[in-house]
Enzyme design. Structure first.
Site, mmCIF file in Angstrom:
data_model
loop_
_atom_site.group_PDB
_atom_site.id
_atom_site.type_symbol
_atom_site.label_atom_id
_atom_site.label_comp_id
_atom_site.label_asym_id
_atom_site.label_seq_id
_atom_site.Cartn_x
_atom_site.Cartn_y
_atom_site.Cartn_z
ATOM 1 N N ASN A 209 28.691 39.834 46.648
ATOM 2 C CA ASN A 209 27.636 39.615 47.648
ATOM 3 C C ASN A 209 27.522 40.831 48.558
ATOM 4 O O ASN A 209 28.211 41.829 48.349
ATOM 5 C CB ASN A 209 27.923 38.333 48.439
ATOM 6 C CG ASN A 209 29.253 38.419 49.148
ATOM 7 O OD1 ASN A 209 29.447 39.239 50.031
ATOM 8 N ND2 ASN A 209 30.210 37.589 48.724
ATOM 9 N N ASP A 277 32.182 31.753 45.908
ATOM 10 C CA ASP A 277 32.573 30.351 45.707
ATOM 11 C C ASP A 277 33.027 30.085 44.273
ATOM 12 O O ASP A 277 33.802 29.178 44.022
ATOM 13 C CB ASP A 277 31.396 29.430 46.060
ATOM 14 C CG ASP A 277 31.203 29.349 47.561
ATOM 15 O OD1 ASP A 277 32.219 29.208 48.277
ATOM 16 O OD2 ASP A 277 30.054 29.476 48.038
ATOM 17 N N LYS A 287 34.394 45.185 27.462
ATOM 18 C CA LYS A 287 32.993 45.159 27.901
ATOM 19 C C LYS A 287 32.157 44.313 26.928
ATOM 20 O O LYS A 287 32.234 44.524 25.707
ATOM 21 C CB LYS A 287 32.446 46.593 27.953
ATOM 22 C CG LYS A 287 31.040 46.648 28.488
ATOM 23 C CD LYS A 287 30.490 48.060 28.491
ATOM 24 C CE LYS A 287 29.008 48.002 28.845
ATOM 25 N NZ LYS A 287 28.300 49.196 28.489
ATOM 26 N N PRO A 305 39.568 29.238 44.817
ATOM 27 C CA PRO A 305 40.310 28.517 45.856
ATOM 28 C C PRO A 305 39.610 28.724 47.190
ATOM 29 O O PRO A 305 39.005 29.773 47.415
ATOM 30 C CB PRO A 305 41.682 29.210 45.863
ATOM 31 C CG PRO A 305 41.437 30.558 45.275
ATOM 32 C CD PRO A 305 40.311 30.382 44.284
ATOM 33 N N ILE A 307 40.056 29.582 50.748
ATOM 34 C CA ILE A 307 41.111 30.192 51.573
ATOM 35 C C ILE A 307 41.143 29.553 52.960
ATOM 36 O O ILE A 307 42.204 29.196 53.476
ATOM 37 C CB ILE A 307 40.893 31.721 51.659
ATOM 38 C CG1 ILE A 307 40.943 32.320 50.253
ATOM 39 C CG2 ILE A 307 41.920 32.382 52.574
ATOM 40 C CD1 ILE A 307 40.360 33.700 50.113
ATOM 41 N N PHE A 325 33.948 31.225 59.473
ATOM 42 C CA PHE A 325 32.558 31.633 59.684
ATOM 43 C C PHE A 325 31.696 30.766 58.780
ATOM 44 O O PHE A 325 32.157 30.326 57.718
ATOM 45 C CB PHE A 325 32.366 33.111 59.315
ATOM 46 C CG PHE A 325 32.550 34.046 60.484
ATOM 47 C CD1 PHE A 325 33.809 34.279 61.012
ATOM 48 C CD2 PHE A 325 31.459 34.683 61.061
ATOM 49 C CE1 PHE A 325 33.984 35.135 62.089
ATOM 50 C CE2 PHE A 325 31.616 35.547 62.145
ATOM 51 C CZ PHE A 325 32.881 35.772 62.662
ATOM 52 N N LYS A 343 36.156 21.797 56.173
ATOM 53 C CA LYS A 343 37.210 22.778 55.876
ATOM 54 C C LYS A 343 38.443 22.571 56.756
ATOM 55 O O LYS A 343 39.509 23.108 56.467
ATOM 56 C CB LYS A 343 36.683 24.195 56.067
ATOM 57 C CG LYS A 343 35.439 24.490 55.221
ATOM 58 C CD LYS A 343 35.562 25.771 54.461
ATOM 59 C CE LYS A 343 34.306 26.018 53.630
ATOM 60 N NZ LYS A 343 34.500 27.088 52.669
HETATM 61 O O1 PMT Z 1 30.540 41.740 56.399
HETATM 62 P P1 PMT Z 1 29.274 41.897 57.220
HETATM 63 O O2 PMT Z 1 28.211 42.687 56.498
HETATM 64 O O3 PMT Z 1 29.548 42.432 58.619
HETATM 65 O O4 PMT Z 1 28.636 40.443 57.413
HETATM 66 C C1 PMT Z 1 29.342 39.494 58.146
HETATM 67 C C2 PMT Z 1 29.325 38.108 57.450
HETATM 68 C C3 PMT Z 1 27.907 37.591 57.387
HETATM 69 C C4 PMT Z 1 29.920 38.212 56.034
HETATM 70 C C5 PMT Z 1 30.241 37.185 58.327
HETATM 71 O O5 PMT Z 1 29.754 37.127 59.631
HETATM 72 C C6 PMT Z 1 30.295 35.778 57.733
HETATM 73 O O6 PMT Z 1 29.448 34.932 57.944
HETATM 74 N N1 PMT Z 1 31.367 35.519 56.950
HETATM 75 C C7 PMT Z 1 31.529 34.267 56.169
HETATM 76 C C8 PMT Z 1 30.728 34.376 54.900
HETATM 77 C C9 PMT Z 1 30.856 33.126 54.016
HETATM 78 O O7 PMT Z 1 31.328 33.231 52.935
HETATM 79 O O8 PMT Z 1 30.458 32.037 54.585
HETATM 80 P P2 PMT Z 1 30.484 30.536 53.844
HETATM 81 O O9 PMT Z 1 29.645 29.709 54.735
HETATM 82 O O10 PMT Z 1 30.101 30.680 52.415
HETATM 83 O O11 PMT Z 1 31.997 30.124 53.938
HETATM 84 C C10 PMT Z 1 32.518 29.393 55.035
HETATM 85 C C11 PMT Z 1 33.898 29.840 55.385
HETATM 86 O O12 PMT Z 1 34.801 29.562 54.317
HETATM 87 C C12 PMT Z 1 34.046 31.304 55.694
HETATM 88 O O13 PMT Z 1 34.949 31.432 56.759
HETATM 89 C C13 PMT Z 1 34.621 31.893 54.417
HETATM 90 O O14 PMT Z 1 35.438 33.037 54.677
HETATM 91 C C14 PMT Z 1 35.475 30.730 53.931
HETATM 92 N N2 PMT Z 1 35.631 30.653 52.472
HETATM 93 C C15 PMT Z 1 34.582 30.402 51.650
HETATM 94 C C16 PMT Z 1 34.786 30.241 50.295
HETATM 95 C C17 PMT Z 1 36.102 30.360 49.784
HETATM 96 N N3 PMT Z 1 36.334 30.222 48.484
HETATM 97 N N4 PMT Z 1 37.124 30.611 50.611
HETATM 98 C C18 PMT Z 1 36.915 30.751 51.937
HETATM 99 O O15 PMT Z 1 37.859 30.992 52.700
#
Ligand code: PMT
Length: 408
Positions: A209, A277, A287, A305, A307, A325, A343
């Site tokens: 991403n 995800d 390849k 997973p 995190i 976030f 979460k």
């Molecule tokens: O990196 P930049 O360009 O500065 O941009 C910042 C940002 C937009 C990436 C940042 O501010 C942000 O929003 N980060 C979280 C991105 C995200 O994956 O969001 P989500 O809504 O999909 O996931 C929710 C939370 O679960 C997040 O804290 C993520 O780190 C966590 N997660 C998600 C999936 C996974 N398999 N494991 C996780 O820990």
């Protein structure tokens, strides 16, 4: 502020030496006293007179000058400083520092000092990535030298890439962080995830991403500035490792989880990484060949997973404060509220990642801080300001229920 702090600035020979002048001005504005050592090569780029005029102190250049030694010996120069700053830290001076040379006043002072040292590298991209420089930087880091930069960008030699010296304000921020006396998170350990993850399809292709790591890295920097011992687990990004932070580089979500768990017990965990995800269930070892006329290969995905959810699980190892976030393109706050509960984290920072907003990769962010108490809408801030506010709130929260209630 740097009121009363004494900075010994070592100006070496590189085109970026001109930035030392602006740096001195900014340090003096913040109340620091600046004294300069100018190397012979440095004097080809800036004059002793300019450094003297801005620092309002004499400039030291020559180790064998009887005047220099009688008025201020090389040991005394370091004794009188709170911090030594090498700017620009050229490939040559880094090599001399790593090799323990004492062949001019600058190198001798750096060898003789017991004060903290900050280096702001600046050089051609191939010099910065050369195995010799990489090894020298590694040696200096293990000896406790802190690095700020270099940045990625256009350079004076008409090339592009890492090697451009940090801007004066970034160097000032690193100096403030190293000399900060207000360190409410001293003795606390923090873990921050940042950047994207890459999920391999085959050895040359991946799913990922647009995360740049700017927001997560800024949070690691802000927590370190408040005194926390920070481990940053970062996916592949172009931004540089923050000074004073232990950075672990990973590619995939599986690797990111393993690095987070290996970091051990922490007081604060902040998951700012954009973790994929899904991963490809069985990535190809070779390849995948494109066959003329054949259908594109199907991609079977399986969940990665989580995190954040893993770190939020109740138990003796759970951090006292877990912050996630939420990156959303619709129903931002409502989705983020659900996500926090699902979460199991304490706070969630909601931000809109619709392309038109420019959050991914941009310099600014508009966030909503969601806790058990409610939703706070923050104004649009730089990512550094978001990080600073968030870190200050975390410090307040950990300081105790009364301070936290006042903040929430
Ligand atoms: O990196 P930049 O360009 O500065 O941009 C910042 C940002 C937009 C990436 C940042 O501010 C942000 O929003 N980060 C979280 C991105 C995200 O994956 O969001 P989500 O809504 O999909 O996931 C929710 C939370 O679960 C997040 O804290 C993520 O780190 C966590 N997660 C998600 C999936 C996974 N398999 N494991 C996780 O820990």
């Amino acid at each position: 502020m740097l009121q009363g702090k004494r900075i010994l600035l070592i100006v070496a020979g590189g085109i970026a030496a001109f930035k030392a002048l602006e740096l001195i001005r900014r340090l003096r504005e913040r109340g620091a006293a600046v004294r300069c050592i100018l190397t012979e090569a440095g004097a080809r780029f800036v004059t002793p007179l300019s450094l003297q005029a801005l620092s309002e102190d004499r400039v030291y250049t020559d180790m064998f000058s009887l005047t220099d030694e009688s008025e201020m010996g090389h040991i005394q120069l370091s004794r009188d400083a709170d911090l030594l700053v090498v700017v620009p830290a050229t490939a040559n001076i880094l090599a001399r520092m790593a090799g323990g040379l004492a062949d001019d006043l600058a190198a001798t002072v750096l060898l003789a000092t017991d004060k903290p040292v900050l280096a702001a590298p600046a050089m051609n991209v191939r010099m910065w990535t050369h195995a010799a420089t990489v090894a020298n930087v590694e040696i200096l880091k293990t000896r406790g030298v802190t690095f700020v930069g270099p940045n990625d960008g256009a350079m004076a030699c008409n090339e592009h890439g890492p090697g451009r010296m940090s801007e004066p304000e970034e160097i000032v921020a690193a100096i403030e962080s190293m000399l900060a006396t207000n360190r409410p998170l001293a003795g606390k350990r923090a873990l921050v995830t940042s950047g994207p993850t890459r999920e391999a399809i085959d050895p040359v292709r991946y799913i990922s991403n647009h995360s740049s790591g700017k927001q997560g890295h800024a949070i690691a920097t802000a927590l370190a500035r408040l005194g926390a011992e920070v481990t940053l687990v970062s996916g592949p990004v172009a931004v540089v490792d923050p000074p004073g932070v232990r950075t672990i580089h990973v590619d995939s979500a599986d690797q990111m989880l393993a690095a987070c768990l290996a970091a051990g017990a922490v007081d604060i965990a902040v998951c700012a990484a954009a973790v994929a995800d899904w991963k490809v269930t069985a990535p190809s070892g070779a390849k995948i060949k494109k066959k003329v006329g054949a259908q594109p290969p199907p991609l079977e995905l399986s969940p990665n997973p989580d995190i954040l959810a893993t770190l939020s699980k109740p138990g003796p190892r759970r951090p006292a404060l877990v912050v996630g976030f939420a990156a959303e393109t619709e129903n931002l706050v409502a989705n983020a509220i659900d996500k926090r509960v699902r979460k199991g984290c304490d706070w969630i920072v909601a931000n809109d990642v619709s392309p038109a907003i420019g959050t991914f990769g941009g310099e600014r962010n508009t966030v909503h801080l969601i806790s058990t108490v409610g939703v706070e809408n923050w104004p649009t801030l730089t990512k550094g300001e978001v990080a600073g506010r968030l870190a200050a709130r975390m410090a307040l929260h950990l300081a105790g229920p009364r301070s936290a209630a006042a903040a929430e």
